[in-house]
Each structure stands twice: as C-alpha cells, then as structure tokens.
Motif scaffolding. Structure first.
Motif: not given
Length: 332
Positions: A52-57, A59-61, A63-70, A260-261
C-alpha cells in the motif's frame, strides 16, 4: 475510454448529483473496478502480497488509505506500506513501513496523490458502505499515563491554509478562539494544536500565518500549545504526529477544522465539533456518514462561527451558571 464509460454510468445512475461532484462517483467506480484483479489474492490465497503506497493529502490518507492498509493487515495480506515522512506511528500495525515521500501531492495522474486508484476508494462519494476498510484503533493503541492532567483534555485543533486555490475558508480566528477559551477553560485542560510547518509533511495547500500563538500565550496562559508540550516531552514521542496520537488518545473532546485536522480528531471517540464552511463533504454528507465510522465519535458539523458557539454551549459547557471569566478579550 474507461473514464468516459464510467462517467456515463455515473450520469445514468446518479442524475440527481450535481455535475461538478459527479466525478467523485466516476472515480469510485474506477477504484472498485481496479480491485477486481485482486479478488483471488485477497479472498482465496490470502498471502502477504499487498504493498500500500500513498503520497496524497493527509485527510484522504486517514479516511481511506490507512483503514485499507489495516484491513489488509487483519486479512493477512499486507506485505508493506509506503507513505510520507512522520507516518510510521500511523501505520503502527505494518511490519514493514517505509517513509519515502517528503512532499504530499494532489495530481490528476493515475496512482498519484489523491488519484491513486489502487485504493478501493480515495475521495468522497455517494455512499460509504465500504469493503476492504477497517477503522484503525488509534485510541486503544496510544492511550498512556504520560499525558494526563487534572481536568479532562479538550483539543482545539486549528488550520489556516490556502484552500481550493484561494485564501483560507474554514479556520478559528481570535474572536472564536477567545469564546472557546473563556467558556471552557475552567472545566477542561485546553490544548491548542496548529502544527508548525517543520512538524508536518508539506502538501499543495500553503500554510498561512495566523499570528495567534503569542496572543494565546499572553492573553490565555491557561491554554497549552501542543508544540510547547512537544518540546517538553520530546523523549516520549518520535515525532509530532506521534505526539498528536499520544495526546489525542487521552482525550474525549475535540473542536476541529475542515480537512485532515478534523479527520484525525474523529479517530478517538468522544465528541468532535467540526467547523467546515464549504466542500464536497457537505454535499455527500460525510460528517454524518463517513466520519462517525472512524471511531464511533459523535460528530457535530458547524457551518459558521455562530453554530460553533451554539454547539459549544450545548455539548461542551457543563455548568453554565458557574462560569468565571478567564483571560482577556482579544485586541482586534
């Protein structure tokens, strides 16, 4: 060609959605289409393969990326995670995490920034019945006996950045900060958080100076600045993101800002009052649907400073008749 077909599908199925927001639905369809190629790996073979690789905002990380990795971690299929600097603690569950990127991007190229369609979804959309998504237990993981105070913690998380190519829209100015501090300082240990640029990974939204820190120190000495706490307790935190997790995990009351805050503050249960004056989150109802999924937190969405005052009075003030005046009014 695929984008055109998916755009047509979004139009046919969601004519009621305003044209300027319909691309969110198109991109959600594309994300789901991409996930089809991993069906056997994710649900049949279930070996550790996923990077799982991500370099975007940020907030998006969150909301969507870390829960996907988890989800992949819990599924037994996570091989590696790659993100920006200062993110190791956010991916605490990953056995192999690389802090590769020094700047967050928001490009329109496939697999770049907020357009990384390798995720099951990457931006807001019309529904939040999500597969391959699990809420990450930050609160349970980072609760501690270090950042404990006599009174319960209230996090006031501010943001003052360029938005959508223009000036800041949603932020707490001195009058509303003064209102919050006066109303709540007796009942809470108020910790004010607006990260300095050296504490976070830069993105395309330029941080603007609000010049509120010295004012807080002089007019509201009862308020703790999180960067001061960081300097005092550096031995307990690997970086500023780590400190935020440690302090937030001991809190149940948050007042935060769009972006993201507000997402980070929604990860720790309790009550999170969010000031958000504009954005696609309003249209898609994200504060009522997605944000509560992050931890079960009660989310209060204020669209104006007046609504912030109302929610503070209703949900945060415990004994309104016993409130003394603390500090001084701002010099405007």
């Amino acid at each position: 060609m695929i984008n055109k077909l998916l755009s047509a599908l979004a139009l046919l199925r969601h004519r009621e959605v305003r044209k300027e927001y319909r691309y969110f639905i198109r991109d959600t369809y594309f994300c789901r289409l991409v996930q089809g190629k991993y069906l056997l790996k994710d649900y049949v073979f279930r070996k550790a393969y996923k990077v799982v690789s991500f370099n975007g905002e940020f907030g998006a990380e969150l909301q969507f990326v870390i829960p996907f990795a988890y989800w992949h971690y819990r599924n037994g299929t996570l091989k590696k995670s790659i993100s920006s600097q200062f993110t190791k603690e956010l991916y605490f569950f990953s056995q192999n995490h690389e802090e590769k990127f020094i700047e967050r991007v928001n490009r329109g190229d496939p697999n770049e920034g907020n357009y990384n369609f390798e995720m099951p979804r990457i931006l807001h959309s019309h529904n939040y019945d999500m597969n391959k998504w699990l809420a990450v237990p930050f609160k349970e993981t980072y609760q501690n006996n270090v950042f404990v105070f006599e009174k319960p913690i209230l996090i006031v998380a501010n943001r003052y950045s360029m938005e959508w190519g223009g000036p800041p829209v949603s932020f707490f100015d001195k009058p509303i900060l003064s209102f919050i501090f006066h109303k709540l300082a007796q009942e809470y240990t108020i910790i004010y958080n607006r990260p300095l640029t050296q504490h976070i990974t830069k993105d395309h939204n330029e941080v603007v100076e609000l010049n509120e820190r010295r004012w807080i120190q002089e007019e509201h000495p009862e308020v703790i600045l999180l960067e001061d706490l960081y300097e005092e307790k550096k031995s307990y935190a690997n970086n500023f993101n780590h400190l935020q997790l440690l302090v937030y995990a001991n809190a149940d009351h948050f007042i935060s800002i769009h972006g993201g805050t507000s997402v980070l503050a929604s990860y720790f249960g309790g009550t999170n009052l969010i000031l958000s004056k504009s954005g696609a989150e309003h249209y898609f109802g994200c504060f009522q649907t997605l944000y509560p999924k992050l931890s079960g937190a009660t989310i209060l969405h204020a669209k104006s400073e007046e609504e912030v005052r109302h929610y503070v009075e209703e949900y945060f003030v415990k004994n309104p008749s016993e409130k003394p005046v603390i500090g001084n009014q701002p010099h405007l």
